[in-house]
Structures are given as C-alpha cells and as structure tokens.
Scaffold this active site. Structure first.
Site, mmCIF file in Angstrom:
data_model
loop_
_atom_site.group_PDB
_atom_site.id
_atom_site.type_symbol
_atom_site.label_atom_id
_atom_site.label_comp_id
_atom_site.label_asym_id
_atom_site.label_seq_id
_atom_site.Cartn_x
_atom_site.Cartn_y
_atom_site.Cartn_z
ATOM 1 N N SER A 86 0.858 -1.181 0.000
ATOM 2 C CA SER A 86 0.000 0.000 0.000
ATOM 3 C C SER A 86 0.891 1.226 0.000
ATOM 4 C CB SER A 86 -0.892 -0.005 1.234
ATOM 5 O OG SER A 86 -0.093 -0.086 2.394
HETATM 6 C C1 LIG Z 1 3.287 -0.012 3.495
HETATM 7 S S1 LIG Z 1 4.216 -0.790 2.254
HETATM 8 C C2 LIG Z 1 5.537 0.344 1.968
HETATM 9 C C3 LIG Z 1 5.171 1.645 1.369
HETATM 10 C C4 LIG Z 1 6.339 2.291 0.687
HETATM 11 N N1 LIG Z 1 7.346 2.796 1.584
HETATM 12 C C5 LIG Z 1 5.901 3.342 -0.291
HETATM 13 O O1 LIG Z 1 6.386 4.462 -0.235
HETATM 14 O O2 LIG Z 1 5.057 3.017 -1.127
HETATM 15 C C6 LIG Z 1 5.063 -2.068 3.106
HETATM 16 C C7 LIG Z 1 6.063 -2.813 2.265
HETATM 17 O O3 LIG Z 1 6.848 -3.613 3.125
HETATM 18 C C8 LIG Z 1 7.257 -4.731 2.362
HETATM 19 N N2 LIG Z 1 7.750 -5.763 3.273
HETATM 20 C C9 LIG Z 1 7.044 -6.583 4.084
HETATM 21 N N3 LIG Z 1 7.875 -7.401 4.732
HETATM 22 C C10 LIG Z 1 9.132 -7.108 4.331
HETATM 23 C C11 LIG Z 1 10.408 -7.626 4.659
HETATM 24 N N4 LIG Z 1 10.564 -8.639 5.529
HETATM 25 N N5 LIG Z 1 11.468 -7.060 4.071
HETATM 26 C C12 LIG Z 1 11.340 -6.051 3.184
HETATM 27 N N6 LIG Z 1 10.145 -5.529 2.831
HETATM 28 C C13 LIG Z 1 9.051 -6.051 3.410
HETATM 29 C C14 LIG Z 1 6.018 -5.115 1.594
HETATM 30 O O4 LIG Z 1 6.356 -5.904 0.460
HETATM 31 C C15 LIG Z 1 5.450 -3.740 1.246
HETATM 32 O O5 LIG Z 1 5.856 -3.336 -0.039
#
Ligand SMILES: C[S@@+](CC[C@H](N)C(=O)[O-])C[C@H]1O[C@@H](n2cnc3c(N)ncnc32)[C@H](O)[C@@H]1O
Length: 364
Positions: A86
């Site tokens: 998101s």
């Molecule tokens: C809220 S979104 C990030 C929003 C982003 N910073 C942006 O500006 O659009 C959370 C992200 O964390 C990633 N994520 C979840 N677990 C993760 C992990 N263990 N290592 C790296 N990324 C991770 C997900 O794939 C997702 O894309």
C-alpha cells in the site's frame, strides 16, 4: 485529459497536498514541504483499489479526475488487489520523515520500498546516491525502479528480507521502516552509525530511536498511530475461515465481562495492548455475529453479548482486561508518553516514572 493537462492538474494537487500537510503540522520543515511538493505521487500509484464493502473498484488513469484526486488526498491507498502493498497515508510518511530528520548528505536505508514513493521523497531530500531501499517482493522492486528512473532517481534498490537491513550500503545515518517489526532487528542496530537514528513502526506506534555504540539506543514514540503491515514473513494461522468457524462453534464455558470488545478500536489503547500482548488480533465474523480475538500461540477469546469464552495457553481476554485496567488507572496515556530502550540483550517499551515496562519479544 491530455498529458500536459494531467501534469499541470497533478502539479496543482501536489502543491495543495504539500500545503495541507504543512498546515496540519505533519510537515514542519521547508525541506520536506519542498519534497512533497516536488515528487509526483501519481507516478508511483498508477492505480489504486478503493476499499468499499464487498468490492474493490480499481481507480486509474481511465478516470483521470478520480485518480488524481485520490492520489493527492491525504489517504492510504491500497495498490494491489491482494493488499500485498500500500502507499502509506502521506501525513504519516511526513511525520516519520520529519522524525528521521536526515541532513543534506546523510545516507538513509528504507525498509519496505513498496511503490517507491518514499524512496523518491528521500532521494529528493538527500540525493539518490545516498538512498538504499529494500523490499522482500521482487515485482514491487522492479516497478519501483522503473518509476523512480522515469523521474530521474536511481537509488540503490535491493530485493531481500528487510530484517537483515542492507549491509552493502552500511553504515547509515538513518534507517526508516514502512513495515513493522516486533522489535528493532539486530542488523539495523549494526548498520546504523552511533549518533544515527532509526524510525520504525513498533506495536502500532512509531519509534524514534537514537543509536549508541554496541547495539544500544534510547528513543520515544510519536503521538500518531501507525498500523503498518508486519515485516514478513510473519507466522499466520493457515486457514482463517476454518479457524473462525471452529472458534465460533466451539463449546466452552463463558463468563460475563464488562469490557466492551469495541475497546479494540481505541487507538491509544491499541498501543498499550500491542505492547502488553504482542501477537493478539481481532477477527469479526459477520455471519456468526460473534467477535473473536486470537493470539499467534493459538489461544482465543470469543465475545458474545457481554460474555466471553476462552481457550488455549493463555486466557487472552483476561490479559486484555488487565491491560485495559492498567491503562485506565494510569490515566489513559497516549503513545508519545512512552519511551523505548534498546540494549543488546533486550528491548523495552516504558512509561517512565510509573513502573510500566513491557519487553519486546524477538518473535511474536
Ligand atoms: C506499506 S508498504 C511500503 C510503502 C512504501 N514505503 C511506499 O512508499 O510506497 C510495506 C512494504 O513492506 C514490504 N515488506 C514486508 N515485509 C518485508 C520484509 N521482511 N522485508 C522487506 N520488505 C518487506 C512489503 O512488500 C510492502 O511493499
């Protein structure tokens, strides 16, 4: 709408968003106001999925007014139908970036690249050569890379588990995470220079921790609530539907309870609950009409018309009631009244002067 018209409409809306973030106090510095005014969020959110009951209509450039209005509104946008990623609500991004407070040539690591929008804001602020951003999802990284390049930014992007940080770019002056760990991973402590800062969601709050040598640090929480997706992989019960049905129909003794299950929706209590009882979650099944709380250890509580039934290793509703009483007795403190202490062997959330301390577990 022609390409030029889009661009000028998007620019106007972007300015309005930056101005409103400043007026609301989310943006407090000229540097971040300029970044929000300059970086086009619509490049990073070519489509989003409106969250309406029963369906998730897609909004994209085929309805340019709705798309641009949505993108430049201060709201969270779901960018994949499976809610895998998101675009965080801009005011929360702004509060976290302001708290990180990187200086002109600081090196910053972002955990959770997602759309790439935050990486673009960071690139605007400190220069793309000083930004590293990591996501666990390769497809997201590929899309983010293309979008960033289309507006001239080439930060280092990495595919991997953000819990490991990104050693290749260390040491960093700051680390900012947009997915939530249970506690600050050791790798982030090792990869931040002493005197640097880590800003990360923890227990539904945003921890701002100043790092000292030797895997140590002291910090505080921002007032804002932060419901980020957990840092994956997070253990989850395999089949939620079956679990709900099983719990809804399980035969178990009940007792009356005075605590309303809606307390879950009190933002300030949620922080205390997440700190006191990490791993708890709320499930509501409309068809059964009961409310269920589960814990990652398999324990559950079922609330129904002022009664509760519980089963498992812990009596989780007893723990919710105890946490609520404690919070109430303390005068219902808000997130910003809590501190976080990081030591090599343990991490704690504290309410100073009140003897309140919760250890943050390594695993849920
Ligand atoms: C809220 S979104 C990030 C929003 C982003 N910073 C942006 O500006 O659009 C959370 C992200 O964390 C990633 N994520 C979840 N677990 C993760 C992990 N263990 N290592 C790296 N990324 C991770 C997900 O794939 C997702 O894309």
């Amino acid at each position: 709408m022609s390409g030029d018209l889009w661009e000028s409409r998007a620019e106007k809306l972007r300015w309005q968003l930056a101005k409103s973030l400043a007026a609301d106090g989310a943006v407090t510095s000229e540097a971040w106001k300029a970044a929000f005014a300059a970086v086009p969020r619509h490049v990073f959110v070519p489509r989003f999925y409106r969250q309406t009951p029963g369906e998730q209509p897609v909004v994209d450039e085929s309805t340019p007014d709705a798309w641009l209005e949505g993108v430049y509104t201060n709201q969270l946008l779901v960018v994949s139908p499976d809610v895998k990623s998101s675009s965080t609500v801009p005011s929360l991004m702004a509060a976290m970036l302001e708290a990180l407070d990187p200086q002109d040539d600081h090196r910053v690591l972002e955990i959770g690249t997602g759309t790439g929008y935050n990486a673009a804001l960071l690139s605007h602020r400190v220069g793309d050569s000083n930004v590293v951003s990591v996501d666990i999802a390769a497809d997201l990284i590929n899309d983010a890379q293309a979008r960033l390049a289309s507006i001239g930014y080439r930060p280092t992007l990495g595919i991997g588990d953000g819990a490991e940080g990104w050693a290749g770019g260390a040491l960093y002056d700051g680390i900012i995470a947009t997915c939530a760990p249970n506690r600050i991973p050791d790798a982030w402590l090792d990869q931040t220079r002493p005197g640097g800062r880590i800003v990360t969601p923890i227990a539904t709050g945003v921890a701002v921790v100043d790092i000292e040598p030797g895997r140590k640090g002291e910090g505080r929480f921002l007032q804002v609530a932060a419901f980020f997706m957990p840092l994956r992989p997070t253990p989850r019960p395999a089949d939620l539907g079956t679990q709900i049905a099983d719990i809804a129909s399980a035969i178990a003794s009940t007792r009356p309870t005075d605590l309303d299950e809606k307390i879950w929706f009190d933002d300030d209590f949620r922080f205390v609950l997440a700190a006191a009882l990490p791993g708890i979650r709320f499930l509501s099944k409309l068809e059964t009409g009961v409310t269920i709380f589960t814990h990652l250890d398999g324990s559950w509580a079922r609330l129904d018309n002022g009664t509760v039934a519980q089963a498992g290793d812990q009596q989780i509703w007893n723990a919710v009631e105890a946490a609520h009483k404690r919070w109430d007795d303390l005068g219902r403190p808000t997130r910003d009244m809590f501190s976080i202490s990081v030591k090599p062997e343990s991490q704690h959330i504290r309410l100073e002067g009140h003897g309140v301390e919760w250890a943050l577990p390594r695993v849920p």
